[in-house]
Enzyme design. Structure first.
Site, PDB file in Angstrom:
ATOM      1  CE  LYS A  33      -3.870  -2.054   2.105  1.00  0.00           C
ATOM      2  NZ  LYS A  33      -4.770  -1.588   3.066  1.00  0.00           N
ATOM      3  CG  ASP A  91      -7.894   0.229   3.410  1.00  0.00           C
ATOM      4  OD1 ASP A  91      -9.349  -0.780   2.937  1.00  0.00           O
ATOM      5  OD2 ASP A  91      -7.323   0.338   3.081  1.00  0.00           O
TER       6      ASP A  91
END
Ligand code: ATR
Length: 286
Positions: free
Chosen positions: A72, A108
């Site tokens: 990420k 997220d």
């Protein structure tokens, strides 16, 4: 008019490991639900081969990727443009390839907030929120939470210094949303119950309970663990033993996927039926 099916756009999830990922089945359900013509695969990239794999997928006509552990941060560095929430998170879980280059987003935190508010029915507006942990997972949820106008966010971490760094980062945004932001080490937890407690520590991975005053949990508390599994996590069991309502992070997984789908396609799938299906599958494993 031709009866030829429309060509399907290609997406995938990239990570290492990746075999366990539920994203392909979630996105296949979203595609069926919305009628969007797409296919969605798994991409295993070697630890030192993330950028090459992304570029090869893009060169072959791929339209977008979900990015998972451990890439990420590299995805954040690779993106040419970032959404404000990805910039605040310092991490990217969604890449979209278009004529302007590589767009990086992070869904997220939005997924967490949507699961709490829509699926679990708990409004964050004016709420007292306790966020346990100050790593990447915690950092990614602060801005999407602030956007829901909570009254107070307390960030508490085993290593107090990391909580202070996060608080400093988000002080300006918190002021903008008229939210009190504070925290530090475990002693910074208030001795009266919070409305929402989010476990964003990596503790549940090894069945460890983050240190937290028991008086933070009460009958009106939603205790949310960002992890999930076939069985309730130790954090969930602990919270329930103190009278709180507990949830795992399966809904967050589905809702972050729904938001990625929206970033790519401009169409928002309904997460609830997909979540119900996954929940039934997990229950069957017990
Ligand atoms: P992630 O990207 O999953 O957030 P991370 O950036 O490594 O991973 O952060 C892990 C977080 O979990 C940190 O807040 C860590 O606390 P420290 O900063 O003190 O290391 C927290 N954590 C991990 N194991 C824990 C445990 N057993 N008890 C409490 N906190 C824990």
């Amino acid at each position: 008019m031709s009866d030829q099916p429309r060509p399907r756009d290609r997406y995938a999830v990239i990570g290492n490991p990746i075999a366990h990922s539920k994203s392909p089945s979630i996105h296949a359900k979203f595609a069926a639900e919305t009628g969007e013509p797409l296919e969605y695969d798994r991409l295993l990239a070697p630890l030192d081969g993330f950028v090459e794999h992304v570029e090869a997928f893009r060169a072959a006509g791929g339209r977008g990727l979900n990015v998972t552990v451990p890439f990420k941060l590299e995805a954040h560095a690779l993106a040419h443009r970032l959404s404000p929430r990805a910039a605040a998170a310092g991490a990217v879980n969604t890449l979209r390839f278009d004529k302007d280059g590589i767009f990086g987003d992070n869904t997220d935190g939005f997924g967490l907030v949507r699961d709490i508010e829509v699926n679990l029915g708990v409004s964050l507006k004016g709420a007292r929120v306790l966020l346990l942990g100050a790593g990447g997972a915690a950092r990614g949820v602060v801005l999407p939470m602030l956007e829901r106008h909570p009254g107070e966010i307390t960030i508490v971490n085993r290593t107090a210094q990391k909580a202070h760094v996060l608080i400093e980062q988000f002080e300006g945004a918190a002021r903008e949303f008229a939210c009190l932001i504070n925290g530090g080490g475990p002693q910074a937890v208030d001795a009266r119950h919070y409305d929402v407690i989010v476990n964003a520590t990596a503790g549940s991975l090894d069945a460890a309970l983050p240190e937290c005053d028991a008086r933070a949990f009460g009958a009106g508390t939603l205790a949310y663990d960002m992890m999930y599994g076939a069985q309730p996590t130790v954090f969930m069991r602990h919270a329930e033993s103190l009278g709180a309502r507990a949830s795992d992070g399966l809904g967050m997984l589905v809702e972050q996927a729904a938001e990625s789908f929206f970033v790519w396609r401009g169409v928002r799938p309904d997460g609830a039926p997909v979540l119900a299906g996954l929940r039934a599958q997990l229950a069957a494993q017990v």
